[in-house]
Design an enzyme around this catalytic site. Structure first.
Site, PDB file in Angstrom:
ATOM      1  N   ARG A  38       1.762  20.702  -9.933  1.00 16.70           N
ATOM      2  CA  ARG A  38       2.463  19.428  -9.192  1.00 16.70           C
ATOM      3  C   ARG A  38       2.598  18.641  -7.667  1.00 16.70           C
ATOM      4  O   ARG A  38       2.026  17.775  -7.444  1.00 16.70           O
ATOM      5  CB  ARG A  38       3.773  19.271  -9.545  1.00 16.70           C
ATOM      6  CG  ARG A  38       4.154  17.642  -8.961  1.00 16.70           C
ATOM      7  CD  ARG A  38       5.446  17.353  -9.703  1.00 16.70           C
ATOM      8  NE  ARG A  38       6.521  18.336  -9.663  1.00 16.70           N
ATOM      9  CZ  ARG A  38       7.492  19.012  -9.147  1.00 16.70           C
ATOM     10  NH1 ARG A  38       6.839  18.589  -7.522  1.00 16.70           N
ATOM     11  NH2 ARG A  38       8.062  19.732  -9.051  1.00 16.70           N
ATOM     12  N   TYR A  90      -3.712  -8.477  -9.957  1.00 18.65           N
ATOM     13  CA  TYR A  90      -4.134  -8.084 -10.527  1.00 18.65           C
ATOM     14  C   TYR A  90      -2.569  -7.549 -11.389  1.00 18.65           C
ATOM     15  O   TYR A  90      -1.382  -7.991 -10.933  1.00 18.65           O
ATOM     16  CB  TYR A  90      -3.839  -6.087 -11.090  1.00 18.65           C
ATOM     17  CG  TYR A  90      -3.751  -5.293 -12.070  1.00 18.65           C
ATOM     18  CD1 TYR A  90      -4.761  -5.162 -13.023  1.00 18.65           C
ATOM     19  CD2 TYR A  90      -2.538  -4.262 -12.154  1.00 18.65           C
ATOM     20  CE1 TYR A  90      -4.531  -4.927 -13.948  1.00 18.65           C
ATOM     21  CE2 TYR A  90      -2.862  -4.064 -13.281  1.00 18.65           C
ATOM     22  CZ  TYR A  90      -3.323  -3.849 -14.411  1.00 18.65           C
ATOM     23  OH  TYR A  90      -3.381  -3.203 -15.481  1.00 18.65           O
ATOM     24  N   ASP A 162      -6.180  -3.520  -3.210  1.00 21.60           N
ATOM     25  CA  ASP A 162      -6.886  -3.523  -3.917  1.00 21.60           C
ATOM     26  C   ASP A 162      -8.336  -2.954  -3.887  1.00 21.60           C
ATOM     27  O   ASP A 162      -8.947  -4.662  -4.306  1.00 21.60           O
ATOM     28  CB  ASP A 162      -6.246  -3.920  -4.962  1.00 21.60           C
ATOM     29  CG  ASP A 162      -6.505  -3.003  -6.082  1.00 21.60           C
ATOM     30  OD1 ASP A 162      -7.696  -2.715  -6.484  1.00 21.60           O
ATOM     31  OD2 ASP A 162      -5.432  -3.225  -7.423  1.00 21.60           O
ATOM     32  N   LYS A 186     -11.651   2.571 -13.861  1.00 18.99           N
ATOM     33  CA  LYS A 186     -12.407   1.889 -13.851  1.00 18.99           C
ATOM     34  C   LYS A 186     -13.750   2.383 -12.793  1.00 18.99           C
ATOM     35  O   LYS A 186     -14.191   3.250 -14.268  1.00 18.99           O
ATOM     36  CB  LYS A 186     -12.252   0.584 -12.997  1.00 18.99           C
ATOM     37  CG  LYS A 186     -10.594  -0.387 -13.465  1.00 18.99           C
ATOM     38  CD  LYS A 186     -10.116  -0.113 -14.797  1.00 18.99           C
ATOM     39  CE  LYS A 186      -7.970  -0.405 -14.822  1.00 18.99           C
ATOM     40  NZ  LYS A 186      -7.814  -1.592 -14.212  1.00 18.99           N
TER      41      LYS A 186
END
Ligand code: PLP
Length: 363
Positions: A38, A90, A162, A186
């Site tokens: 982690r 978005y 972004d 993406k």
């Protein structure tokens, strides 16, 4: 203004280091550099270094999705801080700001950042973060990154871009942006088979240390295998982007001539209101476009129903071309026109894509 090709050559994908834990030295130290996955993991570290080098940043923090990355950045702000976000950001970003962070006492406003006076007017004394996205979603509005970054800095705020829709072809750090967000789901992943997100920082400063600490304390981290898949995707990213952009340009030109199309939104068309700025800040115009069908929602739905090569699905950046009716996927509160179809242009032959749209648009 080009990406660092050596960053791609240096990507050591090796094996996915799937272990959650790493051996300590006899003295109790961790001279191999890893303790618990982690906190850090060899694959995640390679991904963070790779994306950071590619964007020309100083450091990066990878997350389990683009939205987890957005959360990491926003949660590093303090209650009472004001965030000014692009009105055509978005949908998931606006929803996160409105539905979650307002409750956690961030102050939030939306402005059309392609309109600089409007953006400037919406700033407040407590504005800490300006959130840009360009080309935006789904209207492909172009935001002048250099101009907005300058205005944000003059107001004492930092800014994030972004850059999900424009890796390789748009370099926000070169024009003054402080942070870059990617949904690596993406184009980075590129094959629609892995979720991921990343925040890249231009300076490894105190604010970024806050993001880093949310990453490992909060634990919204990507698995080693997911990091490995994204790294593998990255090796072909520049070449895929080139093909996505070339195909999208051809499809946009076809759509602009089609009599069943009301409007095409693609920044590579000279008729696009953001064309001049896009030309300045992008080396190519991207693989995403949207268009408005003549005949409204009904016609748009009927066209999407008739495609054979384009798959009706959300998301973007993969090998396969996708088409979607954005208003119905976003639901209530959408700002997407009802007649709008958004396309992610894939790597198929452009003539096949055009032929498919040609038959689908003929109702
Ligand atoms: C998909 C997307 C996101 C969200 O990323 P996830 O990986 O789906 O969480 C954020 N911004 C843009 C521009 C996107 O296209």
């Amino acid at each position: 203004m080009s990406y660092d090709a050596t960053a791609l050559q240096k990507l050591a994908t090796g094996e996915p280091a799937a272990s959650t834990t790493f051996e300590r030295d006899v003295e109790g130290t961790y001279s191999r550099g890893f303790m618990y996955s982690r906190n850090d993991n060899p694959n995640r570290k390679a991904l963070e270094e790779g994306v950071s080098a590619l964007e020309g940043g100083a450091a990066a923090a990878a997350f389990g999705s683009g939205m987890a990355a957005a959360m990491g950045l926003l949660a590093a702000l303090a209650p009472g801080d004001h965030v000014l976000a692009h009105v055509d950001a978005y949908y998931g970003t606006s929803r996160l700001l409105r539905d979650l962070f307002l409750r956690w006492k961030l102050e939030v406003d939306f402005a059309d950042m392609s309109d600089l006076p409007a953006m400037k007017k919406a700033l407040r004394p407590n504005t800490k973060l300006v959130w840009m996205e360009t080309p935006s979603n789904p209207l492909l509005k172009i935001v002048d990154l250099a101009a907005v970054a300058k205005i944000a800095h003059e107001a004492g705020a930092v800014c994030v871009c972004d850059n999900t829709w424009a890796p390789i072809i748009q370099r926000p750090f070169d024009v003054g942006v402080d942070f870059i967000l990617h949904s690596t789901t993406k184009y980075f992943g590129g094959h629609c088979d892995v979720l991921g997100g990343i925040i890249v920082a231009k300076c490894d400063d105190e604010f970024f240390h806050g993001v880093r600490s949310i990453q490992y304390s909060g634990g919204a981290v990507p698995s080693p295998f997911d990091c490995w898949l994204i790294l593998r995707g990255m090796k072909t990213l520049p070449w895929r982007m080139r093909a996505h952009c070339e195909n999208a340009t051809k499809v946009a030109e076809f759509l602009a001539q089609n009599r069943n199309v009301e409007r095409v939104h693609y920044p590579g068309l000279q008729s696009h209101p953001g064309y001049d700025i896009a030309k300045q800040q992008m080396s190519m115009f991207g693989g995403m476009l949207s268009f408005e069908a003549k005949g409204g929602q009904e016609a748009a739905m009927a066209m999407a129903a008739k495609t054979k090569i384009f798959t009706r699905a959300t998301s973007l950046g993969g090998v396969e071309s996708l088409i979607e009716h954005r208003a119905s996927i976003e639901g209530p509160g959408t700002t997407s026109p009802e007649s709008l179809l958004r396309c992610s242009i894939g790597l198929e032959h452009p003539d096949d894509l055009i032929e498919d749209l040609d038959q689908a648009l003929t109702l």
